[in-house]
Design a protein around this motif. Structure first.
Motif, mmCIF file in Angstrom:
data_model
loop_
_atom_site.group_PDB
_atom_site.id
_atom_site.type_symbol
_atom_site.label_atom_id
_atom_site.label_comp_id
_atom_site.label_asym_id
_atom_site.label_seq_id
_atom_site.Cartn_x
_atom_site.Cartn_y
_atom_site.Cartn_z
ATOM 1 N N ALA A 105 35.901 -8.354 0.423
ATOM 2 C CA ALA A 105 36.875 -7.656 1.263
ATOM 3 C C ALA A 105 36.403 -6.266 1.673
ATOM 4 O O ALA A 105 37.094 -5.583 2.430
ATOM 5 N N LEU A 106 35.234 -5.838 1.194
ATOM 6 C CA LEU A 106 34.714 -4.528 1.574
ATOM 7 C C LEU A 106 34.280 -4.537 3.035
ATOM 8 O O LEU A 106 33.862 -5.576 3.560
ATOM 9 N N PRO A 107 34.353 -3.392 3.720
ATOM 10 C CA PRO A 107 33.876 -3.330 5.101
ATOM 11 C C PRO A 107 32.399 -3.730 5.176
ATOM 12 O O PRO A 107 31.616 -3.374 4.288
ATOM 13 N N PRO A 108 32.005 -4.451 6.214
ATOM 14 C CA PRO A 108 30.608 -4.903 6.322
ATOM 15 C C PRO A 108 29.593 -3.767 6.270
ATOM 16 O O PRO A 108 28.472 -3.952 5.798
ATOM 17 N N ALA A 109 29.988 -2.605 6.781
ATOM 18 C CA ALA A 109 29.057 -1.474 6.821
ATOM 19 C C ALA A 109 28.943 -0.750 5.482
ATOM 20 O O ALA A 109 28.151 0.194 5.360
ATOM 21 N N LEU A 110 29.716 -1.179 4.487
ATOM 22 C CA LEU A 110 29.704 -0.506 3.186
ATOM 23 C C LEU A 110 29.194 -1.471 2.115
ATOM 24 O O LEU A 110 29.949 -2.308 1.623
ATOM 25 N N PRO A 111 27.924 -1.370 1.751
ATOM 26 C CA PRO A 111 27.392 -2.260 0.704
ATOM 27 C C PRO A 111 28.126 -2.050 -0.619
ATOM 28 O O PRO A 111 28.673 -0.971 -0.886
ATOM 29 N N LEU A 112 28.106 -3.076 -1.442
ATOM 30 C CA LEU A 112 28.800 -3.008 -2.724
ATOM 31 C C LEU A 112 28.289 -1.852 -3.576
ATOM 32 O O LEU A 112 29.082 -1.125 -4.186
ATOM 33 N N ALA A 113 26.971 -1.668 -3.626
ATOM 34 C CA ALA A 113 26.406 -0.592 -4.454
ATOM 35 C C ALA A 113 26.914 0.772 -3.993
ATOM 36 O O ALA A 113 27.229 1.642 -4.817
ATOM 37 N N ALA A 114 26.995 0.964 -2.669
ATOM 38 C CA ALA A 114 27.494 2.243 -2.155
ATOM 39 C C ALA A 114 28.966 2.426 -2.485
ATOM 40 O O ALA A 114 29.402 3.528 -2.849
ATOM 41 N N ALA A 115 29.739 1.345 -2.372
ATOM 42 C CA ALA A 115 31.163 1.432 -2.696
ATOM 43 C C ALA A 115 31.369 1.787 -4.167
ATOM 44 O O ALA A 115 32.225 2.613 -4.507
ATOM 45 N N ILE A 116 30.576 1.179 -5.040
ATOM 46 C CA ILE A 116 30.680 1.485 -6.466
ATOM 47 C C ILE A 116 30.305 2.934 -6.742
ATOM 48 O O ILE A 116 30.975 3.624 -7.527
ATOM 49 N N ALA A 117 29.249 3.414 -6.083
ATOM 50 C CA ALA A 117 28.818 4.802 -6.289
ATOM 51 C C ALA A 117 29.901 5.779 -5.839
ATOM 52 O O ALA A 117 30.194 6.768 -6.532
ATOM 53 N N ILE A 118 30.502 5.516 -4.683
ATOM 54 C CA ILE A 118 31.559 6.396 -4.178
ATOM 55 C C ILE A 118 32.756 6.379 -5.122
ATOM 56 O O ILE A 118 33.324 7.431 -5.466
ATOM 57 N N ALA A 119 33.148 5.177 -5.547
ATOM 58 C CA ALA A 119 34.289 5.071 -6.459
ATOM 59 C C ALA A 119 34.000 5.740 -7.789
ATOM 60 O O ALA A 119 34.874 6.395 -8.370
ATOM 61 N N ALA A 120 32.773 5.595 -8.295
ATOM 62 C CA ALA A 120 32.415 6.217 -9.575
ATOM 63 C C ALA A 120 32.482 7.734 -9.480
ATOM 64 O O ALA A 120 32.971 8.406 -10.406
ATOM 65 N N LEU A 121 32.003 8.291 -8.372
ATOM 66 C CA LEU A 121 32.087 9.743 -8.191
ATOM 67 C C LEU A 121 33.545 10.197 -8.141
ATOM 68 O O LEU A 121 33.897 11.242 -8.700
ATOM 69 N N ALA A 122 34.384 9.413 -7.473
ATOM 70 C CA ALA A 122 35.804 9.768 -7.395
ATOM 71 C C ALA A 122 36.456 9.721 -8.777
ATOM 72 O O ALA A 122 37.255 10.601 -9.134
ATOM 73 N N LEU A 123 36.115 8.711 -9.566
ATOM 74 C CA LEU A 123 36.677 8.602 -10.914
ATOM 75 C C LEU A 123 36.213 9.766 -11.789
ATOM 76 O O LEU A 123 36.995 10.331 -12.562
ATOM 77 N N ALA A 124 34.926 10.114 -11.695
ATOM 78 C CA ALA A 124 34.407 11.223 -12.502
ATOM 79 C C ALA A 124 35.054 12.539 -12.091
ATOM 80 O O ALA A 124 35.358 13.399 -12.940
ATOM 81 N N TRP A 125 35.258 12.713 -10.791
ATOM 82 C CA TRP A 125 35.927 13.926 -10.319
ATOM 83 C C TRP A 125 37.361 13.971 -10.832
ATOM 84 O O TRP A 125 37.830 14.997 -11.341
ATOM 85 N N ALA A 126 38.052 12.848 -10.732
ATOM 86 C CA ALA A 126 39.441 12.801 -11.182
ATOM 87 C C ALA A 126 39.558 13.056 -12.677
ATOM 88 O O ALA A 126 40.575 13.587 -13.145
ATOM 89 N N ALA A 127 38.522 12.682 -13.438
ATOM 90 C CA ALA A 127 38.560 12.912 -14.882
ATOM 91 C C ALA A 127 38.704 14.382 -15.222
ATOM 92 O O ALA A 127 39.151 14.732 -16.323
ATOM 93 N N ASN A 128 38.347 15.249 -14.273
ATOM 94 C CA ASN A 128 38.422 16.690 -14.541
ATOM 95 C C ASN A 128 39.636 17.364 -13.919
ATOM 96 O O ASN A 128 39.871 18.547 -14.173
ATOM 97 N N LEU A 129 40.402 16.636 -13.104
ATOM 98 C CA LEU A 129 41.523 17.274 -12.419
ATOM 99 C C LEU A 129 42.562 17.810 -13.396
ATOM 100 O O LEU A 129 43.005 18.959 -13.279
ATOM 101 N N PHE A 130 42.979 16.988 -14.351
ATOM 102 C CA PHE A 130 43.971 17.453 -15.317
ATOM 103 C C PHE A 130 43.395 18.565 -16.183
ATOM 104 O O PHE A 130 44.100 19.497 -16.575
ATOM 105 N N ASN A 131 42.104 18.467 -16.502
ATOM 106 C CA ASN A 131 41.466 19.494 -17.322
ATOM 107 C C ASN A 131 41.487 20.842 -16.607
ATOM 108 O O ASN A 131 41.764 21.881 -17.211
ATOM 109 N N PHE A 132 41.201 20.831 -15.298
ATOM 110 C CA PHE A 132 41.229 22.075 -14.535
ATOM 111 C C PHE A 132 42.618 22.699 -14.527
ATOM 112 O O PHE A 132 42.766 23.920 -14.489
ATOM 113 N N MET A 133 43.654 21.852 -14.556
ATOM 114 C CA MET A 133 45.017 22.339 -14.373
ATOM 115 C C MET A 133 45.763 22.554 -15.685
ATOM 116 O O MET A 133 46.935 22.926 -15.682
#
Length: 338
Positions: free
Chosen positions: A123-151
């Motif tokens: 179901a991913l967009p054709p222009a977005l390979p699975l590896a790229a989607a995983i990398a983007i999602a992983a960066l978002a998860l890692a960033w979110a892991a620090n949001l509560f800590n910052f606040m």
């Protein structure tokens, strides 16, 4: 009836009771537990117990583990959250190097992102390979892991966001007929800490509470979107007060060439506190914003989900104005933008 078939109310009540008992134990042994001492980031004048977040997981994990399928990703997601909580507890106790923290966060984020995206790779967009989607999602998860800590620097903020945010997830899942008990349990497990984190606070959430909460908020948000439980705008809107403050602050510090890993007091909630709002005023200000974004997310989901991105855009515009106002008063008081 076991917890496998428990209603959200039973799950929440069980988590609340266990969390309250765990917090009582934490305070019984508080003299032997780590305390945060004032530093360049602190808004407190004296040492503060910093591991109150242990109580959240003491209340949540047993309930979640007893309800298979209650959390997207099941045991893998729970294991990742537990690993983050364990590392964060060590960090609270004796410190962990920033590179080590980030490496573990990225590793766990990659595992969870791959697990959540792989089944729906077609179901991913054709222009977005699975590896790229995983990398983007992983960066978002890692960033979110620090949001509560910052606040987690001003009394009540992080705990209030957890109660409102995961409560909103529970309501949204209920609208969709999806399992919601675990989200209500997590919100309920945070309530005892919230009470003791109200101004004047008696404990911080600490990294042990804040880092896994941010990670889980993003993982659940991503999973719910990919599964069709809620639209992609909902997690962003629900947690927008933290996403906006942390993201805009980081961008500003990067543009100024600052060392973003160093402690600071440049967050908008920190500036608001220093401008005279104090802990109570800051909690009231951000509490209204948290309640507003969570409530508008649920109302939009119920009555006009097609307008969700417009509602999110409107709130982003409102935050821009609010932050600009804080910047204006801050710069008048202190010409140094830091």
């Amino acid at each position: 009836m076991g917890l496998t078939a428990a209603t959200p109310g039973i799950a929440a009540a069980a988590a609340l009771v266990v969390a309250a008992l765990a917090l009582a134990v934490v305070f019984r042994w508080r003299d032997r537990l780590p305390h945060a001492v004032p530093n360049a980031r602190s808004l407190h004048d004296g040492p503060m117990l910093r591991v109150g977040g242990i109580s959240i997981w003491a209340g949540f994990f047993p309930v979640a583990a007893a309800m298979p399928g209650a959390i997207p990703g099941g045991g893998v997601t729970l294991a990742a959250v537990a690993a983050l909580a364990g590392m964060s507890l060590v960090d609270d106790w004796r410190g962990v190097h920033a590179k080590t923290r980030l490496a573990l966060q990225l590793a766990l984020a990659t595992v969870v992102a791959a697990m959540l995206l792989w089944p729906q790779r077609a179901a991913l967009p054709p222009a977005l390979p699975l590896a790229a989607a995983i990398a983007i999602a992983a960066l978002a998860l890692a960033w979110a892991a620090n949001l509560f800590n910052f606040m987690d620097g001003s009394d009540g903020l992080a705990a209030a966001m957890a109660v409102l945010g995961f409560g909103a997830y529970g309501a949204a899942a209920g609208f969709a007929g999806a399992p919601s008990a675990a989200y209500w349990a997590l919100a309920a497990a945070t309530i005892p800490l919230f009470v003791l984190n109200l101004p004047p606070a008696r404990t911080f959430m600490g990294d042990v509470g804040s880092v896994p909460l941010g990670f889980l908020a993003a993982a659940v948000g991503l999973a719910g979107w990919r599964a069709g439980t809620w639209p992609g705008w909902l997690p962003l809107l629900v947690f927008l007060p933290f996403v906006a403050d942390a993201s805009v602050t980081l961008a500003q510090r990067l543009l100024r060439g600052e060392r973003v890993w160093e402690a600071h007091r440049a967050h908008y909630y920190q500036r608001l506190h220093q401008l005279g709002a104090g802990h109570r005023g800051t909690l009231l200000f951000f509490g209204v914003l948290m309640t507003g974004t969570a409530a508008s997310a649920l109302l939009t989901l119920a009555f006009g989900p097609a307008a969700g991105w417009w509602v999110l855009g409107g709130w982003c515009a409102a935050f821009s104005l609010l932050f600009a106002g804080i910047d204006y008063h801050w710069n008048r008081r202190n010409p140094d933008p830091r």
